[in-house]
Design an enzyme around this catalytic site. Structure first.
Site, short mmCIF file in Angstrom:
data_model
loop_
_atom_site.label_atom_id
_atom_site.label_comp_id
_atom_site.label_asym_id
_atom_site.label_seq_id
_atom_site.Cartn_x
_atom_site.Cartn_y
_atom_site.Cartn_z
CB CYS A 249 -15.94 3.03 -13.54
SG CYS A 249 -16.82 4.58 -13.19
CD GLU B 200 -2.96 -0.87 -0.09
OE1 GLU B 200 -3.08 0.28 -0.59
OE2 GLU B 200 -3.54 -1.86 -0.56
CB CYS C 147 -21.24 3.53 -19.53
SG CYS C 147 -20.40 4.94 -18.77
CE1 TYR D 227 -6.85 3.08 -0.83
CE2 TYR D 227 -4.49 3.43 -0.53
CZ TYR D 227 -5.55 2.73 -1.10
OH TYR D 227 -5.30 1.66 -1.92
CB CYS E 139 -20.24 -0.59 -16.23
SG CYS E 139 -19.99 -0.35 -14.45
CG ASP F 214 -8.82 3.67 -4.70
OD1 ASP F 214 -10.05 3.74 -4.92
OD2 ASP F 214 -8.07 2.89 -5.34
CB CYS G 138 -24.19 4.03 -12.91
SG CYS G 138 -22.99 5.37 -13.10
#
Length: 289
Positions: free
Chosen positions: A181, A32, A188, A115, A191, A133, A197
């Site tokens: 995305c 991370e 789209c 985060y 997705c 994030d 959405c």
């Protein structure tokens, strides 16, 4: 059910990344920290090398900072390496060599923000919380059809986490943002979240909506970085790269940084690097750590 639709999509589309093959809290923390502001492809070889060379916080804390910085060379933002090294010492001294699971204990580690702390909680300990994030922030803004403040975005993200499935859910959200995305040219039509959405409804409508992307300047979404060419980051990186091989006469620092005609700027950057503990100045020579 939204969660099941996304998890089913992810079961076949997930990215195979080495840090996803471990729940070791130390290796999760290493990955991370490396992934902060750095693309996955650049991190891959460094993570493998660090995991083999320094498999525990104790190993890492015992390493000389100069060796850590040299091994980090090319990954960018070397203060992250220094922060990870300092965190390893704290983990060893205060937590018996075990990365803590408590949010406040994680936030007390150098270079660990909300985060990264939540990512360790989720990916190492399976705690039911959400990781916000840039990918997740973008998804949430588009799903709701509006810009979100950080507190609201975190609340929405937390509410969406299926009980007992935080590891898979957060990975799925990140992969959705990275693969579908995306910031530019989102897919789209392909997705799994398209049915609910709000922004996809605008994008896929029969008439151009002209609506701006709600993810712009929304919580968690990173802004465009200043150009690297000619920046202080580039100059600092050049000096650190030169020092990874050997020490260097202080008088050569400006030339190495490409600042031969900007002596004052070069002196400022050298002073900053010394203050940050990334280099040391002994006599008339500079060294890593």
């Amino acid at each position: 059910m939204r969660q099941r639709a996304l998890l089913d999509w992810w079961a076949s589309e997930r990215r195979d990344l080495p840090w996803r093959r471990t729940r070791d809290p130390w290796l999760v923390l290493v990955s991370e920290i490396m992934l902060q502001q750095t693309q996955v492809d650049r991190v891959l070889p460094y993570f493998a090398a660090f995991a083999e060379r320094w498999p525990t916080p104790e190993h890492f804390a015992q390493a000389e900072l100069s060796r850590v910085l040299a091994a980090w060379q090319g990954l960018g933002y070397p203060r992250r390496a220094r922060n990870l090294w300092r965190s390893a010492a704290i983990i060893t001294e205060r937590h018996g060599g075990r990365v803590p699971a408590d949010l406040n204990d994680l936030l007390a580690l150098p270079g660990v923000g909300h985060y990264t702390a939540r990512a360790v909680q989720v990916f190492a300990f399976g705690i039911d919380t959400a990781v916000l994030d840039t990918n997740v922030g973008r998804i949430l803004a588009r799903w709701t059809g509006r810009r979100l403040a950080r507190a609201e975005a975190q609340r929405i993200a937390d509410d969406l986490v299926p009980a007992g499935e935080s590891w898979a859910w957060n990975q799925a959200m990140m992969d959705l943002g990275a693969q579908v995305c995306s910031k530019r040219d989102p897919s789209c039509g392909q997705c799994p979240a398209q049915p609910w959405c709000a922004w996809a409804g605008e994008v896929l409508g029969s008439e151009p909506s002209g609506q701006p992307d709600p993810a712009e300047r929304s919580a968690g979404v990173s802004s465009r970085q200043a150009p690297f060419e000619g920046s202080d980051r580039q100059a600092r990186g050049r000096l650190l790269a030169a020092l990874s091989g050997d020490s260097l006469p202080t008088e050569r620092a400006a030339a190495v940084m490409g600042l031969g005609h900007e002596e004052a700027r070069a002196r400022r950057l050298v002073a900053e690097l010394i203050a940050e503990g990334l280099i040391t100045g002994t006599g008339d020579r500079l060294r890593l750590g």
